[in-house]
Structures are given as structure tokens and as C-alpha cells.
Design an enzyme around this catalytic site. Structure first.
Site, PDB file in Angstrom:
ATOM      1  N   ASP A  19       0.826  -1.207   0.000  1.00  0.00           N
ATOM      2  CA  ASP A  19       0.000   0.000   0.000  1.00  0.00           C
ATOM      3  C   ASP A  19       0.858   1.253   0.000  1.00  0.00           C
ATOM      4  O   ASP A  19       2.077   1.200   0.193  1.00  0.00           O
ATOM      5  CB  ASP A  19      -0.897   0.008   1.243  1.00  0.00           C
ATOM      6  CG  ASP A  19      -1.985  -1.050   1.194  1.00  0.00           C
ATOM      7  OD1 ASP A  19      -2.343  -1.487   0.096  1.00  0.00           O
ATOM      8  OD2 ASP A  19      -2.478  -1.434   2.276  1.00  0.00           O
ATOM      9  N   TYR A  27       6.952  -9.779   6.734  1.00  0.00           N
ATOM     10  CA  TYR A  27       6.939  -8.338   6.979  1.00  0.00           C
ATOM     11  C   TYR A  27       7.504  -8.037   8.363  1.00  0.00           C
ATOM     12  O   TYR A  27       7.452  -8.869   9.275  1.00  0.00           O
ATOM     13  CB  TYR A  27       5.515  -7.794   6.932  1.00  0.00           C
ATOM     14  CG  TYR A  27       4.936  -7.602   5.549  1.00  0.00           C
ATOM     15  CD1 TYR A  27       4.994  -6.364   4.915  1.00  0.00           C
ATOM     16  CD2 TYR A  27       4.303  -8.654   4.881  1.00  0.00           C
ATOM     17  CE1 TYR A  27       4.445  -6.177   3.653  1.00  0.00           C
ATOM     18  CE2 TYR A  27       3.768  -8.479   3.615  1.00  0.00           C
ATOM     19  CZ  TYR A  27       3.836  -7.235   3.011  1.00  0.00           C
ATOM     20  OH  TYR A  27       3.302  -7.058   1.756  1.00  0.00           O
TER      21      TYR A  27
END
Length: 288
Positions: free
Chosen positions: A63, A124
């Protein structure tokens, strides 16, 4: 989306990284917004002196504001274009790309490789500090400041209850035709010597806003606003909870993407395209 390049083309694997703060996410968008995909595709077209744009397929679409250290993509180029530019392509891209995005490696991909569907996990990291003075100015673009003291042990206990295959609808922004069933392989927190607390979140795949929502729930546990069993109760409810805060994107970095052995790439890609359901469920819409 094929797992092999078309006749006359060669599939290339690209390993890359970027600082996401000035990008409107990975995916190319209309309206002139700056994106990582758009930046690399435009540079690739320019340095190969091509009249067409060669589209990249990425392991995980990030994003706006999210960083990547270990992103992977693939692109199919005509064989003659690759043969002409292969020795100088990496250096030419370095000279053309902006300093906040780098391609580190370009090489022919093994048979059956698909950057998105062949991946077996994505890892992540989310970085946060609870230092009363705030964030080190040199780290401000990569670390979130949380202005309440955080109990890392409580956050680890809560995170452990979410590991495994679940429907993460309560922690995802739903997309039409996409399943929210994922296998969370690791979710842990560690405070470094510098006081920065790093969440490691690894799963076979992630749905939209999943990592940032999970982190938001853990911060509420860590600062004492919610009990340790609250994130598990939210998961079991299966619906978005207004109390689950989606934390800001700048603390999030895609660190690494994992792939199976070369001989298993095509099989993994086929498997990843299958519709996922939980045992005993009535099914879930679509993939991915």
C-alpha cells in the site's frame, strides 16, 4: 497469468527494494500518481528503447507508504531485447530510477516461476517505539511512535493465539470475490537494544490491511487497553471490529519472500490459485 513466458520471450526475476513514503503504493494507477510499478516499468521501457511497456507481476502489492527490502517481481521480455541489454540492464536501471527505488538483481527465472503465485510465504516487519521522547529523527520514516508504554510479553502472548490457518476477515479490508483465509506462520515481537520494538509477521499470503490491523490490535494489548485474549475473540467473531485500529503504513516493511525449490514452483503456483476454505466451512469466495 501464465507460469511460463510466451514463445520468443524470456521470464526474468527482479529483486528490488524501495522507500515507500513518496509512492502511492506498488500498483500502477490512473491519474499520474507515482507508484513503484509505474516507476520501474517506465524505466525499463526507456533503457531498452522499447515502444511498449512490459508489465511487472509482483510477489506482494504494498500500500501507499509501505516500504520493501526484499520485494520480488517478474517480467517477460522478448528474447532479442534481453540478449541486447542483459549485460548493462542493471546499471542502466540504476542510472534511470529515482534513488528511493532500486533493482538489485535481474536474471532468467527458473521454469514455472511466477513471482506472485509461486511464493510460499511473505515476511513483513513492523517497527514501533514507545520511548517517551518519540522516534529517533533518523528513523522517523520507518518507525511508528506509540505514546504509551508497551508490554512486549503480553503482545507475544496475544500474537501466539492467532498463528495458524484462520479466516482473518476481522483483520482485513474485504475485496469482492477474494477470500480472507490465510495461514499465519509466525507472529512475534522483540524489543531491540535501541528500544525499537519489531513485529515479525510471516504468512503464506496477506489480505488487504491485514498486517497493519494485526499490529493495531497488539498495540492495544501491549498498552493495557485490551486484555490478552481480545485479539483472539475478534478473530473468532469474523467481522471487522471498530476497535481494531489500522496503524500507519510507514512502520511496515516487506522484508523477504520465500519460494520452494525450482522443481516445485509450477505446482505451488497451481495450488495458490485454488479457492481456499476452512475445514467444515461452506466455502469462500474467489482467490487471492
Amino acid at each position: 497469468m501464465s507460469d511460463e513466458a510466451a514463445p520468443g520471450q524470456v521470464r526474468l526475476r527482479l529483486d528490488l527494494s524501495y522507500d515507500g513514503r513518496d509512492f502511492s503504493g506498488w500498483a500502477r494507477q490512473a491519474g499520474g500518481r507515482r507508484t513503484v510499478q509505474g516507476e520501474i516499468e517506465d524505466a525499463l521501457r526507456t533503457v531498452t528503447r522499447s515502444t511498449r511497456t512490459y508489465e511487472l507481476t509482483v510477489a506482494g502489492r504494498t500500500d501507499a507508504g509501505v516500504h520493501a527490502r526484499g520485494q520480488v517481481a517478474h517480467v517477460d521480455l522478448p528474447v532479442e531485447v534481453w540478449e541486447e541489454h542483459r549485460e548493462r540492464l542493471l546499471r542502466r536501471l540504476a542510472g534511470r530510477l529515482s534513488h528511493d527505488v532500486r533493482v538489485w538483481r535481474i536474471e532468467p527465472a527458473p521454469a514455472g516461476f511466477n513471482a506472485r503465485f509461486s511464493a510460499i510465504w511473505r515476511r513483513y516487519a513492523y517497527r514501533v517505539t514507545d520511548h517517551p521522547g518519540g522516534v529517533d529523527p533518523l528513523l522517523r520514516g520507518h518507525v511508528l511512535w506509540h505514546d504509551w508504554p508497551l508490554d512486549v510479553a503480553a503482545m507475544n502472548e496475544a500474537a501466539g493465539h492467532l498463528v495458524g490457518e484462520h479466516d482473518f476477515a476481522a483483520y482485513c479490508k474485504r475485496r469482492e470475490g477474494a477470500t480472507t483465509i490465510r495461514t499465519l506462520q509466525r507472529f512475534s515481537w522483540e524489543r531491540g537494544a535501541d528500544g525499537v520494538i519489531t513485529a515479525t509477521v510471516r504468512a503464506d499470503a496477506f489480505c488487504h490491511n491485514m498486517v497493519r490491523s494485526l499490529v493495531g490490535a497488539m498495540l492495544f494489548v501491549g498498552d493495557g487497553h485490551r486484555p490478552v485474549d481480545w485479539p483472539r475473540a475478534v478473530l473468532a467473531a469474523g467481522v471487522r471490529d471498530s476497535a481494531v485500529h489500522v496503524v500507519r503504513p510507514h512502520g511496515l516493511t516487506l522484508e523477504e519472500v520465500g519460494y520452494p525449490a525450482d522443481e516445485l514452483l509450477a505446482a505451488r503456483s497451481r495450488e495458490a490459485r485454488n479457492k481456499r476454505t476452512l475445514p467444515g466451512s461452506g466455502g469462500a469466495a474467489g482467490c487471492c
